[in-house]
Design a protein around this motif. Sequence first.
Motif, PDB file in Angstrom:
ATOM      1  N   ASP A   1       0.834  -1.203   0.000  1.00 33.07           N
ATOM      2  CA  ASP A   1       0.000   0.000   0.000  1.00 33.07           C
ATOM      3  C   ASP A   1       0.870   1.255   0.000  1.00 33.07           C
ATOM      4  O   ASP A   1       0.613   2.214  -0.742  1.00 33.07           O
ATOM      5  CB  ASP A   1      -0.903  -0.021   1.235  1.00 33.07           C
ATOM      6  CG  ASP A   1      -1.903   1.136   1.247  1.00 33.07           C
ATOM      7  OD1 ASP A   1      -2.211   1.667   0.163  1.00 33.07           O
ATOM      8  OD2 ASP A   1      -2.372   1.488   2.338  1.00 33.07           O
TER       9      ASP A   1
ATOM     10  N   ARG B   1      -3.124  -3.906  -6.792  1.00 30.73           N
ATOM     11  CA  ARG B   1      -2.450  -2.654  -6.457  1.00 30.73           C
ATOM     12  C   ARG B   1      -1.148  -2.506  -7.234  1.00 30.73           C
ATOM     13  O   ARG B   1      -0.831  -1.440  -7.775  1.00 30.73           O
ATOM     14  CB  ARG B   1      -2.166  -2.591  -4.954  1.00 30.73           C
ATOM     15  CG  ARG B   1      -3.345  -2.238  -4.083  1.00 30.73           C
ATOM     16  CD  ARG B   1      -3.855  -0.830  -4.349  1.00 30.73           C
ATOM     17  NE  ARG B   1      -2.877   0.184  -4.034  1.00 30.73           N
ATOM     18  CZ  ARG B   1      -2.848   0.850  -2.883  1.00 30.73           C
ATOM     19  NH1 ARG B   1      -3.754   0.598  -1.952  1.00 30.73           N
ATOM     20  NH2 ARG B   1      -1.944   1.779  -2.674  1.00 30.73           N
TER      21      ARG B   1
ATOM     22  N   ASP C   1     -10.290   0.223  -3.889  1.00 32.30           N
ATOM     23  CA  ASP C   1      -9.288   0.414  -4.943  1.00 32.30           C
ATOM     24  C   ASP C   1      -9.859   0.067  -6.316  1.00 32.30           C
ATOM     25  O   ASP C   1      -9.535   0.705  -7.329  1.00 32.30           O
ATOM     26  CB  ASP C   1      -8.055  -0.442  -4.647  1.00 32.30           C
ATOM     27  CG  ASP C   1      -7.245   0.099  -3.483  1.00 32.30           C
ATOM     28  OD1 ASP C   1      -7.414   1.284  -3.143  1.00 32.30           O
ATOM     29  OD2 ASP C   1      -6.444  -0.659  -2.899  1.00 32.30           O
TER      30      ASP C   1
END
Length: 944
Positions: A728, A779, A818
Motif C-alpha cells: 500500500d 495494487r 481500490d
Amino acid sequence: MGFVGREAELEAIARCRAKVAEGVPWVAVVEGEAGIGKTALIRRALAEAEDGLRVCWASGTPFEQDYPYGILDQLFRRLPLDVPGIRDLLQTLTPTASPLAVGGDLLAVLASATDDSGPLALVVDDVQWADSQSLAALAFMMRRLYCEPVLVAVTARSHGTLLRSPGETAAGLDWQALIRAAGRVQHLHLHLAGLNADETGRLATAQGARALTSAGQARLWERTEGHPLHLRSLLAQATPGQLADLSHSLPLPVSMGEIIRHALGRLPADGRRLTEALAVLDSPVPLGIAARLAGIEDAAQALGPVLDSGLVQWEPRPDQPTAPLHIHHRLQREAVYQALTPGVRRELHAAAADLVGTDAGWAHRVAAASSTDSRLAGQLAAEAEKQVLASCYARAVTLLLWAADLAPDRGGYEEYVLVAAMHLARGLQNLPKFAELCRRIEGCAPSARRDAALGCVVNFRGDLRGAETLLAEAAASAVDPVTVSVANTWLGNVCLQQADGPGATKAVATALRNAPSDRSRRFLQALRAQGTLYTDGPGPALDVLAQAHLPELASQLPQADSVLLGYRGHARVLAGQLRAGAADLATLIDRQHHDPDLQAGPNEHIILALACLLSGDWEGSLINAEQALVISEMTEQLYGSAPSRSVAAMVHALRGEWDRARECLEAAWQHVGLFPELTGLYPVVAQAVLEQALNDRPALKRSLSRIDSEAPGSVTVYQILWAPLMVDAHTAAVADLPPTAQDLERATGAVATFDQLATPAIGGTVTALTCTSHWLHGRLAAACGDTTSARSSYQQAVATHVVEEDDIPLHRAFAHHDYARLLLADDQGTDHRDAVTHLQHAHRLFTQLGAVPHAGRAARDLADIEGPVQAAPRHAVPAGLTEREHAVAHLAGQGLTNKEIGRELFVSPKTVEYHLGHVYEKLQLTGRRQLRTALPGRSMTYAA
C-alpha cells in the motif's frame, strides 16, 4: 495490654474502612521495624465496629516461604465453607496451580463472600515472609478489584532479623509488587516510628507503672526511643520504684538482646528452659510438647513466671484444650535463640526433631548437626526428590542446599548445588534464593553442568545474552546425555526469545536426539517448529508440527500435550488459518484456566488478539491484548508488553481514536528494549497502521523502512501484517506523483513475500489470504500501469468467498475501494455504476468494522459522484461507554454469563454486574437481548 497512641494512623485506616463499606476497595500498608507495633495497630484498627467488617488473618513466617499458597490457605480457611466457590478454591491451592487462575477464583470467592456478609478485610502480617505464589495470586486479584468492598491490609518489616535459624531465608521477596499491582485501587502507606515521650509515659501507666513525671517519661523515652516492644520488655523487668526514682539510673541495658538475657536470668530454671524450648521450636505448640522438649515435669508451675515476664503468649479456650503456646513476638524469639550457647541449641534441636512433624523435623536435624554428615545429606536429597515429584520446587531447593552444607567433600557439595539450580530453574522465579544460588554455582569447579545450571538461572533473571553464552558452552562440552539435553533445550528456548530461528533449530535438533521420553520429544518438536517459524515462515513451521501427528481439532488433543496448541495456533494464525488457529489458542487458554499444570503466558492472547484484529473482531482484539498485558505484568513475562500495547494501538488507529493509539504506541516503544529481536516489529507495524489510517503516505514509508533493520526472524514470521502495508505504501501516488522505480521494486518484493505465505491462493485453494493476495496483485499492476491485469485481480479479490471467520474484511474493503477508484479513473468511459457499487461495498464494510478514517474516505469518494452519504459512526464504542463497559457489553451480547465474562476479563462477577448496570443505564436498555442489536462489530467463533 493497653493500646496507646497512633491516633492519626487509626484515623487514616478508619477512613479506608469507611470507603470499603461503601464498595470502594482499598489497600493499607503498615511498615516499620520489628516490634514497633504494626500488628497491634492493624488489630485495633480492624476491631469490631458497626460496619460488620469481617477480618481474615494470615501471618508470614520464614519457614513457610517454601510452601506454595500457604498465606492464601490461612486467609480463606477463615471464611465459612458455605461461601460459594470456597471449597473448590481450597482444593485448587496445589503447588502447580497457576497464580493467575487462583487469582481469578479469588475474585469470584470475594464477590460471593462480600455479597453474603458485607465488607471483608484480608490481612497479611509480615508480608515479607509470604510465599511467592500467594503474593502473585493476591497481586493479580488486587489489580482486578473494581467495586468489591474489600480492604487488603499488610504489615512489613523495614529491617532484617537479629539471627536466622537454619533454613530461614532473608526477607527479600518483592512484596512491594503487591502494592504496585493495586493499580486503580486506592492505597494507604503508613511508616510507623516510635511513640513520643507523652505516649511512652501513657503506655508505662497502662502497663501498671506509677504515674510518671515529665522527667520520668523523658528518661524512659530516651532509653527505649518509644519502641513499644522494648518498652514493654523493660516495664516487665523494672519495678515501679525503679521507674520513679530519678536519682538512680534504670537498671536495664539498652539493647533488646541484653534485655532478653536479663529477663531470662530472672526466671526460675524451669521457666527459662521452657522459654528456650519455645525459641527452638519456633512455632505455636501445645504446652505438653514444649515441656517435653524442656525436660520439665510441672509445666503449669513453670508457665506462670514465663507468662508474667511478657515473653510468652498463651490463650487457652474452652473449644481448644491444647491451646498453642508461643513466644509473644518474633523479635523476642530471635533474642532468646541468640542467647543460647551452640551446645544447648544443638541439643534442643536434636530432641525437637522427634517431637514435630516429619517436614519440620528436617530443619531441626540440620541444626543439630555439628559437622558434615553424608548420611543426613543423602536423606535430605531423597526428600528433595519427593518434593520435586509434588512440584514443590522451592522446598526441594532448600533441602538440597542444606544437603550441600552437610556434604563431606567438595564433589558432593557441588552435586547438590547444581541439582538445586536445575530445580530452581524449573519451578521458581524472582526469589531471594536466586542470588544465593548464583553465588554458589559460580563457586563450583568449571564444568558443562555448572554452565548449564548457571545458564538456566541467568535466563530467568532476564540476561538472555549471558544465558546464551553459558548454555552454548555447556552444550558444546557436555558428554552425559542429561546435561546435553538440558543445555540444548534451554539454549533453544533462549534463541527463540531472541527470534534466532537457526540457533533454536540447531539446539533443539541436538536435544531431540537425547530426549528422555515421547512427551519430551513432542515438546521439542514444537520448539523446533517455532525455530522454523523464524527461519522459513508459518507454512514450513506447520509442516514440522505435522510430524507430531496432532489431531486436526484442538479439543481432541490429549490434555498432557495442550502446550502444543500454543505453537500450532501461533503458526496457523500467521499462515492465515484464522479460525483454526484461534480455536487452538482459545482451547489452550480455556485449559489453562482449569489445569494447574498449564502455566498461562501472554503469547496465546497476543496471537489471538492478532487473529481477532485480522478477522474484524476488533473488540475481541482489544480484550485479548489487555489480557496479554495483564498476564505479562503479573507473571513478569515482560516480552508481552510491547506486542500487547501495539495490537491495541492498531485497533485504536483503525477506529480513528488518535490519542489512545498514540498513548499505546508510546508505551509499546518504551518496552521494546526488553526483547528487541522478538518484539521490535510490533510497534513498527502499529506505527504504520496509524499512518495508513491518517493517510500520511510519506510517514508510512518512513516507518516501514525500519523493517529492514529488524531481526530477520521476526520479519519472516509476520508477513501477514507488514507485507500489505508495504504494498500500500509503495504503490500509492504522493502529491500526484506516481510511484518511483524504487517504490515499485519494494512493492514487488513485498507481493512476492506475501505470495510465499499465500501459496494456496495462487494454486487455486481459497483461504483467508486469497482476497488479500488478489488485492495486492491488483495494487501492484495498477501502479505499474497494467490496467487490464489490475482489473482482473480486483475482480478476483471481491469475488472470493471464504468462511466469514477466515476472511480479512479490512483487506476486502480495501479491494472494493481500490477497484472503484480504478473504474473511476478509466479513460474509456466505463459506466460509473459499477464504481458506485464497489464504493458502497467498501463504505459498508468500513462502517461495520468501525474503521472511521477509511469509511470517511470512501464516503467522500461517494459524495463526489452521488452527493452526500450517511456518515460513518464516529467510533465503534457507543457514546458514553468506557472501554471496560464496552468490553463487558460486547461479551454479554455474545451470550456469556457474568461468571464467564469475569473469567474472560479477569474481573469478578460482581464487577461485571456493576459495569452492565452502567451499560443498561447509558444505552437505555432493559437486558442482554437488546445488547446484541445495540452494539456494532463482529465476533470470532472458535470451533475447537
